[in-house]
Design a protein around this motif. Structure first.
Motif, PDB file in Angstrom:
ATOM      1  N   ALA A   1       0.978  -1.152  -0.123  1.00 48.41           N
ATOM      2  CA  ALA A   1      -0.048  -0.134  -0.022  1.00 48.41           C
ATOM      3  C   ALA A   1       0.998   1.258  -0.146  1.00 48.41           C
ATOM      4  O   ALA A   1       1.985   1.348   0.714  1.00 48.41           O
TER       5      ALA A   1
ATOM      6  N   ASP B   1      -3.025   5.173  -1.184  1.00 52.13           N
ATOM      7  CA  ASP B   1      -4.098   4.423  -0.676  1.00 52.13           C
ATOM      8  C   ASP B   1      -4.396   5.170   0.709  1.00 52.13           C
ATOM      9  O   ASP B   1      -5.657   4.541   1.252  1.00 52.13           O
TER      10      ASP B   1
ATOM     11  N   LEU C   1      -6.792   0.735   5.751  1.00 51.18           N
ATOM     12  CA  LEU C   1      -6.558   0.308   4.339  1.00 51.18           C
ATOM     13  C   LEU C   1      -7.509  -1.348   4.052  1.00 51.18           C
ATOM     14  O   LEU C   1      -7.601  -1.281   2.904  1.00 51.18           O
ATOM     15  N   ARG C   2      -7.879  -1.879   5.192  1.00 50.46           N
ATOM     16  CA  ARG C   2      -8.761  -3.085   5.086  1.00 50.46           C
ATOM     17  C   ARG C   2      -9.886  -2.468   4.442  1.00 50.46           C
ATOM     18  O   ARG C   2     -10.809  -3.123   3.657  1.00 50.46           O
TER      19      ARG C   2
ATOM     20  N   LYS D   1     -10.364   0.257   2.796  1.00 50.89           N
ATOM     21  CA  LYS D   1     -10.290   0.807   1.583  1.00 50.89           C
ATOM     22  C   LYS D   1     -10.094  -0.391   0.372  1.00 50.89           C
ATOM     23  O   LYS D   1     -10.788  -0.244  -0.796  1.00 50.89           O
ATOM     24  N   GLU D   2      -9.773  -1.479   0.825  1.00 51.09           N
ATOM     25  CA  GLU D   2      -9.308  -2.811  -0.093  1.00 51.09           C
ATOM     26  C   GLU D   2     -10.665  -3.224  -0.159  1.00 51.09           C
ATOM     27  O   GLU D   2     -11.144  -3.580  -1.495  1.00 51.09           O
TER      28      GLU D   2
ATOM     29  N   ASP E   1     -12.423  -1.055  -2.634  1.00 46.68           N
ATOM     30  CA  ASP E   1     -11.916  -1.106  -4.089  1.00 46.68           C
ATOM     31  C   ASP E   1     -12.418  -2.463  -4.898  1.00 46.68           C
ATOM     32  O   ASP E   1     -12.794  -2.207  -5.881  1.00 46.68           O
ATOM     33  N   THR E   2     -12.619  -3.392  -3.801  1.00 42.65           N
ATOM     34  CA  THR E   2     -13.117  -4.535  -4.403  1.00 42.65           C
ATOM     35  C   THR E   2     -14.519  -4.552  -4.856  1.00 42.65           C
ATOM     36  O   THR E   2     -14.833  -5.058  -5.908  1.00 42.65           O
TER      37      THR E   2
END
Length: 371
Positions: free
Chosen positions: A5, A50, A122-123, A125-126, A129-130
């Motif tokens: 990231a 990110d 970040l989790r 955001k991930e 994003d998914t």
């Protein structure tokens, strides 16, 4: 390979920037930095981080103003932002949340807390994003599905149109691209078969319309089955008359033989039908003319009403031979006999004077297949 990231560290104090950058780099993150609010916005645009670690107190543009700018941009409105300050945490936290920050850290920074909050955001955001990627993929699938449905509808419409002229198997082959577009005008050598019922005009004049239609339905149904079985191309119905040709739209190695086999099979079937018809008082029989030669072939008509037609002397010759055929006869030309004399037994009919032909035509009646 997992891409680490990317985190943007924004602080006007170089010491603070180095401290955070070193800590995050050691933990495996990719770090970019900015020393002011304006530089931070430029880095957000250029580097697409990110997550942003954003100091609150900076000259010219505060962290709150930077956060608001990030949120105003549709491309970065969900970019995680953690604000960092040494001011009163309770008061600054409210301002930060109002500006659009996702989380808040106070100086001096607790390293464990920093890493925990960074990883948590970040989790999230991930996951976002998914979801976005899946939504984009679903949109693409829908577009593809709409296109495929339209293509299939177009194919079905084309298939329905082609089935008026060709066997279902051949029509499907054409639509699937396994054969050239037959509706485009072209020239080819074909074998043409004309057939009609003898005595039909007198029958139609003296019978009820329902009786005439009943005979035609039965006759067309039985002849149509044999056209499909022998892979002929039906050019037209004209009352009791039918025109079929072979070697188009797909070429076959033995069109003349296929035409003759079909004609003989039709003769046998009509012989069975006439037994039934005579019991009803219908004096009907069957005649056929077959010729081989070149013709111009393609779609004939206008928008909304197209037919598939063959034009040339060969069609006229087959029609004239059919007109001269006596009940039960299958008349062929001299030229055609030269191509199939090894497979059929014939009897000479003599020279026929046919309308539209300057010279007499030598004709033969097919008796049976050899062997």
């Amino acid at each position: 390979m997992i891409v680490p990231a990317k985190i943007l560290v924004v602080d006007d104090t170089p010491k603070n920037v180095k401290l955070l950058a070193d800590l995050l780099t050691v933990k495996g993150f990719n770090v970019v930095t900015a020393a002011s609010g304006r530089e931070a916005l430029a880095q957000v645009e250029a580097e697409r981080p990110d997550l942003v670690l954003l100091d609150v107190v900076m000259p010219e543009m505060s962290g709150y103003e930077v956060c608001r700018k990030i949120r105003e941009n549709p491309a970065t409105e969900i970019l995680p932002v953690i604000m960092v300050t040494a001011l009163d945490p309770s008061e600054e936290r409210v301002k930060g949340l109002e500006a659009g920050a996702d989380d808040f850290l106070t100086k001096p920074i607790n390293q464990a807390e920093l890493l925990a909050r960074v990883r948590s955001l970040l989790r999230i955001k991930e996951l976002y994003d998914t979801v976005q990627a899946q939504a984009t993929q679903l949109t693409d699938w829908n577009k593809t599905l709409e296109q495929r449905v339209q293509e299939q509808v177009t194919q079905l419409e084309r298939l329905s149109r082609l089935k008026r002229f060709f066997s279902p198997q051949l029509a499907e082959l054409i639509v699937a691209g396994g054969a050239d577009d037959p509706l485009k005008t072209h020239r080819r050598e074909i074998t043409v078969v004309f057939l009609d019922l003898r005595g039909f005009t007198a029958f139609a004049e003296t019978s009820e319309p329902e009786e005439v239609m009943g005979v035609l339905r039965e006759y067309h149904a039985e002849m149509g089955k044999l056209v499909l079985v022998h892979e002929g191309t039906l050019e037209r119905f004209t009352g009791d008359g039918m025109m079929i040709f072979f070697n188009d739209p797909t070429q076959v190695p033995n069109p003349a033989e296929q035409a003759i086999r079909m004609a003989l099979a039709m003769g046998e079937r009509v012989a069975e039908l006439t037994v039934k018809w005579r019991k009803l008082g219908y004096e009907l029989d069957f005649g056929v003319g077959i010729a081989q030669g070149y013709a111009t072939i393609g779609a004939i008509g206008f928008e909304g009403r197209w037919d598939y037609g063959a034009i040339g002397t060969v069609t006229n010759l087959a029609s004239r031979l059919c007109g001269e055929a006596k009940p039960g006869q299958i008349l062929i030309s001299q030229r055609l006999l030269g191509t199939i004399e090894d497979v059929v037994e014939v009897e000479p009919v003599g020279e026929l004077t046919l309308k539209g032909f300057h010279r007499p035509i030598t004709a033969y009646n097919i008796v049976r297949l050899k062997g």
